[in-house]
Design a protein around this motif. Structure first.
Motif, PDB file in Angstrom:
ATOM      1  N   GLN A 192      27.164  -5.707  -3.202  1.00  0.00           N
ATOM      2  CA  GLN A 192      27.979  -4.964  -4.174  1.00  0.00           C
ATOM      3  C   GLN A 192      28.883  -3.931  -3.497  1.00  0.00           C
ATOM      4  N   SER A 193      28.771  -3.799  -2.189  1.00  0.00           N
ATOM      5  CA  SER A 193      29.475  -2.723  -1.481  1.00  0.00           C
ATOM      6  C   SER A 193      30.918  -3.111  -1.152  1.00  0.00           C
ATOM      7  N   ASN A 194      31.644  -2.131  -0.638  1.00  0.00           N
ATOM      8  CA  ASN A 194      33.024  -2.366  -0.212  1.00  0.00           C
ATOM      9  C   ASN A 194      33.152  -2.436   1.304  1.00  0.00           C
ATOM     10  N   CYS A 195      32.046  -2.530   2.008  1.00  0.00           N
ATOM     11  CA  CYS A 195      32.163  -2.638   3.467  1.00  0.00           C
ATOM     12  C   CYS A 195      32.165  -4.118   3.864  1.00  0.00           C
ATOM     13  N   LYS A 196      32.599  -4.363   5.082  1.00  0.00           N
ATOM     14  CA  LYS A 196      32.530  -5.710   5.654  1.00  0.00           C
ATOM     15  C   LYS A 196      31.075  -5.946   6.046  1.00  0.00           C
ATOM     16  N   TRP A 197      30.480  -7.077   5.601  1.00  0.00           N
ATOM     17  CA  TRP A 197      29.049  -7.248   5.847  1.00  0.00           C
ATOM     18  C   TRP A 197      28.670  -8.685   6.142  1.00  0.00           C
ATOM     19  N   ALA A 198      27.553  -8.799   6.858  1.00  0.00           N
ATOM     20  CA  ALA A 198      26.871 -10.082   7.050  1.00  0.00           C
ATOM     21  C   ALA A 198      25.376  -9.819   6.882  1.00  0.00           C
ATOM     22  N   HIS A 233       0.813  -1.219   0.000  1.00  0.00           N
ATOM     23  CA  HIS A 233       0.000   0.000   0.000  1.00  0.00           C
ATOM     24  C   HIS A 233       0.850   1.274   0.000  1.00  0.00           C
ATOM     25  N   ASP A 234       2.109   1.162   0.494  1.00  0.00           N
ATOM     26  CA  ASP A 234       2.991   2.334   0.583  1.00  0.00           C
ATOM     27  C   ASP A 234       4.369   1.992   0.004  1.00  0.00           C
ATOM     28  N   PRO A 235       4.428   1.782  -1.313  1.00  0.00           N
ATOM     29  CA  PRO A 235       5.701   1.362  -1.918  1.00  0.00           C
ATOM     30  C   PRO A 235       6.825   2.379  -1.712  1.00  0.00           C
ATOM     31  N   GLU A 236       6.469   3.674  -1.672  1.00  0.00           N
ATOM     32  CA  GLU A 236       7.499   4.699  -1.497  1.00  0.00           C
ATOM     33  C   GLU A 236       8.105   4.632  -0.098  1.00  0.00           C
ATOM     34  N   GLY A 237       7.240   4.501   0.908  1.00  0.00           N
ATOM     35  CA  GLY A 237       7.723   4.382   2.290  1.00  0.00           C
ATOM     36  C   GLY A 237       8.553   3.130   2.479  1.00  0.00           C
ATOM     37  N   CYS A 238       8.111   2.040   1.849  1.00  0.00           N
ATOM     38  CA  CYS A 238       8.839   0.769   1.913  1.00  0.00           C
ATOM     39  C   CYS A 238      10.240   0.925   1.317  1.00  0.00           C
ATOM     40  N   LYS A 239      10.313   1.563   0.162  1.00  0.00           N
ATOM     41  CA  LYS A 239      11.610   1.754  -0.504  1.00  0.00           C
ATOM     42  C   LYS A 239      12.545   2.647   0.320  1.00  0.00           C
ATOM     43  N   LYS A 240      11.980   3.705   0.902  1.00  0.00           N
ATOM     44  CA  LYS A 240      12.810   4.626   1.699  1.00  0.00           C
ATOM     45  C   LYS A 240      13.472   3.929   2.873  1.00  0.00           C
ATOM     46  N   LEU A 241      12.673   3.141   3.606  1.00  0.00           N
ATOM     47  CA  LEU A 241      13.193   2.514   4.825  1.00  0.00           C
ATOM     48  C   LEU A 241      13.986   1.242   4.519  1.00  0.00           C
ATOM     49  N   ASN A 242      13.479   0.430   3.614  1.00  0.00           N
ATOM     50  CA  ASN A 242      14.076  -0.890   3.395  1.00  0.00           C
ATOM     51  C   ASN A 242      15.222  -0.902   2.393  1.00  0.00           C
ATOM     52  N   VAL A 243      15.300   0.139   1.541  1.00  0.00           N
ATOM     53  CA  VAL A 243      16.363   0.153   0.523  1.00  0.00           C
ATOM     54  C   VAL A 243      17.234   1.403   0.631  1.00  0.00           C
ATOM     55  N   GLU A 244      16.616   2.585   0.542  1.00  0.00           N
ATOM     56  CA  GLU A 244      17.412   3.820   0.499  1.00  0.00           C
ATOM     57  C   GLU A 244      18.181   4.057   1.795  1.00  0.00           C
ATOM     58  N   ALA A 245      17.537   3.809   2.938  1.00  0.00           N
ATOM     59  CA  ALA A 245      18.243   3.988   4.218  1.00  0.00           C
ATOM     60  C   ALA A 245      19.409   3.013   4.345  1.00  0.00           C
ATOM     61  N   VAL A 246      19.227   1.819   3.791  1.00  0.00           N
ATOM     62  CA  VAL A 246      20.318   0.828   3.810  1.00  0.00           C
ATOM     63  C   VAL A 246      21.476   1.312   2.940  1.00  0.00           C
ATOM     64  N   GLY A 247      21.144   1.933   1.812  1.00  0.00           N
ATOM     65  CA  GLY A 247      22.188   2.514   0.957  1.00  0.00           C
ATOM     66  C   GLY A 247      23.008   3.566   1.690  1.00  0.00           C
ATOM     67  N   THR A 248      22.324   4.404   2.459  1.00  0.00           N
ATOM     68  CA  THR A 248      23.026   5.419   3.267  1.00  0.00           C
ATOM     69  C   THR A 248      23.910   4.761   4.315  1.00  0.00           C
ATOM     70  N   LEU A 249      23.372   3.729   4.980  1.00  0.00           N
ATOM     71  CA  LEU A 249      24.154   2.991   5.992  1.00  0.00           C
ATOM     72  C   LEU A 249      25.408   2.385   5.375  1.00  0.00           C
ATOM     73  N   ILE A 250      25.250   1.799   4.195  1.00  0.00           N
ATOM     74  CA  ILE A 250      26.394   1.177   3.507  1.00  0.00           C
ATOM     75  C   ILE A 250      27.505   2.201   3.281  1.00  0.00           C
ATOM     76  N   GLY A 251      27.124   3.388   2.775  1.00  0.00           N
ATOM     77  CA  GLY A 251      28.115   4.433   2.511  1.00  0.00           C
ATOM     78  C   GLY A 251      28.880   4.833   3.768  1.00  0.00           C
ATOM     79  N   LEU A 252      28.166   4.934   4.886  1.00  0.00           N
ATOM     80  CA  LEU A 252      28.803   5.309   6.157  1.00  0.00           C
ATOM     81  C   LEU A 252      29.691   4.175   6.676  1.00  0.00           C
ATOM     82  N   CYS A 253      29.258   2.932   6.484  1.00  0.00           N
ATOM     83  CA  CYS A 253      30.078   1.789   6.906  1.00  0.00           C
ATOM     84  C   CYS A 253      31.360   1.693   6.082  1.00  0.00           C
ATOM     85  N   GLU A 254      31.250   2.003   4.787  1.00  0.00           N
ATOM     86  CA  GLU A 254      32.457   2.036   3.939  1.00  0.00           C
ATOM     87  C   GLU A 254      33.400   3.138   4.400  1.00  0.00           C
ATOM     88  N   GLU A 255      32.833   4.307   4.679  1.00  0.00           N
ATOM     89  CA  GLU A 255      33.641   5.478   5.054  1.00  0.00           C
ATOM     90  C   GLU A 255      34.378   5.280   6.373  1.00  0.00           C
TER      91      GLU A 255
END
Length: 307
Positions: A158-164, A90-112
């Protein structure tokens, strides 16, 4: 705590949720862990001391950067997500923001900052045609929720951070301040009130005790584990069998349980029919050893008696 050379600073997102609160419990009992618990709003965990709590909405990239820059954790356990499968439809935009875009931001900070990212994912990345699944099996999500979690997994891989990545199934358990229910508490509560329950008989799952999932997350963080891990309970049930097991455990009336086909339910998102996980990798690499479903219910019962 921070003076010990063995201490690891771990930041948890979504710490007000069921898993998040169990992670707080574990961190408080383990002097190797300096915990930074983050979630939206006031802290729901009853313990106020022994860790840091910060109000954080992880879709706010500036706030996320500020907290990570200030706290400099060595590991982040990301439990924050939109997990209501129909709400995601019902809220694809909200789902994408929290489940995908926020993770992308986290990945960048973990790499940095060189942070180990431990991310929670789901059995709903699979279509349910060939469960139980091993980590290398091909995903094929049926819902927007499942697709959003798969999209996040792919960003991480696909990221350069250490992940599980820890995938899990149908988490249940009890904490002092519940933000939402789960299948065990829902079934128990309804049956105690004598309410008839329509329960699907064409879906199979391996329910996961929240304590077991928290253990796996902490094992991954403390050992620095990398890769994908399947984390669930050890017992596979049809959903109606699971609810019947809840009725049996608490000696409730099983005649209230009505078996229905999932096609009779007006759910926005399709569900996979048969998931379940092969747990061999988690057992061998992490030392993961989950409770049986009956043992999990016994633990929930003990906790309910203490409330």
């Amino acid at each position: 705590m921070s003076s010990s050379p063995l201490t690891k600073k771990i930041l948890v997102t979504g710490s007000n949720g069921l898993l998040g609160q169990k992670l707080t419990d574990l961190a408080l009992a383990d002097e190797r862990i300096a915990l930074v618990a983050t979630s939206r709003g006031e802290n729901r965990h009853p313990a106020e001391d022994g860790y840091t709590y910060l109000d954080l909405d992880i879709v706010d990239g500036d706030q996320l950067r500020s907290i990570i820059t200030e706290q400099r954790p060595q590991a982040i356990i990301n439990t924050a997500a939109m997990t209501n499968v129909d709400a995601c439809e019902h809220d694809p935009e909200g789902c994408k923001k929290l489940n995908v875009e926020a993770v992308g931001t986290l990945i960048g900070l973990c790499e940095e900052f060189g942070i180990h990212l431990i991310h929670l994912s789901t059995d709903f990345i699979f279509d349910g045609k060939n469960g139980p699944y091993a980590e290398h099996d091909a995903p094929n999500p049926l819902s927007l929720y499942g697709q959003s979690k798969l999209d996040a997994e792919q960003l991480i891989q696909q990221s350069n951070c250490k992940w599980a990545i820890l995938r899990t199934i149908l988490v249940y358990g009890l904490v002092a301040d519940m933000s939402r229910s789960n299948i065990v508490l829902w079934a128990k509560g309804a049956l105690e009130k004598g309410q008839p329950l329509n329960v699907v008989n064409d879906q199979w799952r391996m329910p996961t005790l929240a304590e077991d999932l928290a253990d796996a997350c902490m094992l991954a963080a403390i050992t620095g584990a990398e890769g994908i891990f399947h984390i669930s309970g050890k017992d596979l049930f049809a959903i109606h069998e699971l609810v019947a097991a809840v009725a049996d455990f608490w000696q409730l009336d099983k005649s209230l349980i009505r078996q229905v086909s999932s096609t009779t339910l007006s759910q926005a998102a399709p569900r996979p029919a048969r998931t379940g996980f092969v747990l061999d990798k988690a057992r061998h690499v992490l030392g993961y050893n989950p409770h049986s479903f009956t043992e999990g219910l016994a633990l929930v019962d003990q906790q309910l008696r203490k409330k």
